[in-house]
Design a protein around this motif. Structure first.
Motif, PDB file in Angstrom:
ATOM      1  N   ARG A 199      -0.141 -25.982 127.608  1.00 56.12           N
ATOM      2  CA  ARG A 199      -0.934 -26.770 128.320  1.00 56.12           C
ATOM      3  C   ARG A 199       0.488 -27.853 128.441  1.00 56.12           C
ATOM      4  N   VAL A 202      -1.058 -21.147 124.136  1.00 54.03           N
ATOM      5  CA  VAL A 202      -1.609 -22.061 124.815  1.00 54.03           C
ATOM      6  C   VAL A 202      -1.001 -23.118 125.118  1.00 54.03           C
ATOM      7  N   ASN A 203      -0.580 -23.908 123.169  1.00 56.28           N
ATOM      8  CA  ASN A 203      -0.183 -24.922 123.025  1.00 56.28           C
ATOM      9  C   ASN A 203       1.389 -25.075 124.368  1.00 56.28           C
ATOM     10  N   ALA A 213      -5.982 -17.072 127.093  1.00 54.60           N
ATOM     11  CA  ALA A 213      -7.003 -16.416 125.883  1.00 54.60           C
ATOM     12  C   ALA A 213      -5.492 -16.184 125.459  1.00 54.60           C
ATOM     13  N   SER A 229      -2.813 -16.327 121.750  1.00 49.65           N
ATOM     14  CA  SER A 229      -2.552 -17.650 120.503  1.00 49.65           C
ATOM     15  C   SER A 229      -2.531 -18.809 120.640  1.00 49.65           C
ATOM     16  N   GLU A 230      -2.390 -20.130 119.456  1.00 46.85           N
ATOM     17  CA  GLU A 230      -2.569 -20.705 119.251  1.00 46.85           C
ATOM     18  C   GLU A 230      -1.000 -22.028 120.242  1.00 46.85           C
ATOM     19  N   GLU A 231       0.300 -20.887 119.585  1.00 42.35           N
ATOM     20  CA  GLU A 231       1.139 -20.864 120.454  1.00 42.35           C
ATOM     21  C   GLU A 231       1.172 -20.952 121.419  1.00 42.35           C
TER      22      GLU A 231
END
Length: 92
Positions: A61, A57-58, A51, A53-55
């Protein structure tokens, strides 16, 4: 510099509602850059989570070789983890 917390051995076992070492010590999870844990110990399932920040995690990925070759958690394993979480939090 990142603050990375490995909850593998504390999630489900520490804290008033089983939310791990952060809850146990009163640390706000918003102050942590990366939280990591597993569903194999307290939850009796498979897999785990990261888990952040979105940044972040992206980025993971897009650049992690493991992501390219991984498969999604199976529906029964996901249900096992969710059910275990509900039991730990007293919501069963």
């Amino acid at each position: 510099c990142y603050l990375y917390v490995d909850e593998a051995h504390s999630i489900g076992a520490l804290g008033k509602t089983g939310r791990g070492v952060c809850e146990f010590t009163g640390v706000d999870t918003a102050d942590i850059d990366i939280l990591m844990g597993t569903f194999t110990k307290s939850f009796g399932s498979v897999g785990g989570y990261i888990a952040g920040s979105e940044e972040l995690v992206n980025h993971l990925r897009a650049t992690s070789p493991g992501w390219l070759y991984a498969t999604s958690i199976s529906p029964p394993a996901a249900e096992q983890a969710l059910t275990a979480m509900k039991v730990i939090m007293g919501e069963d």
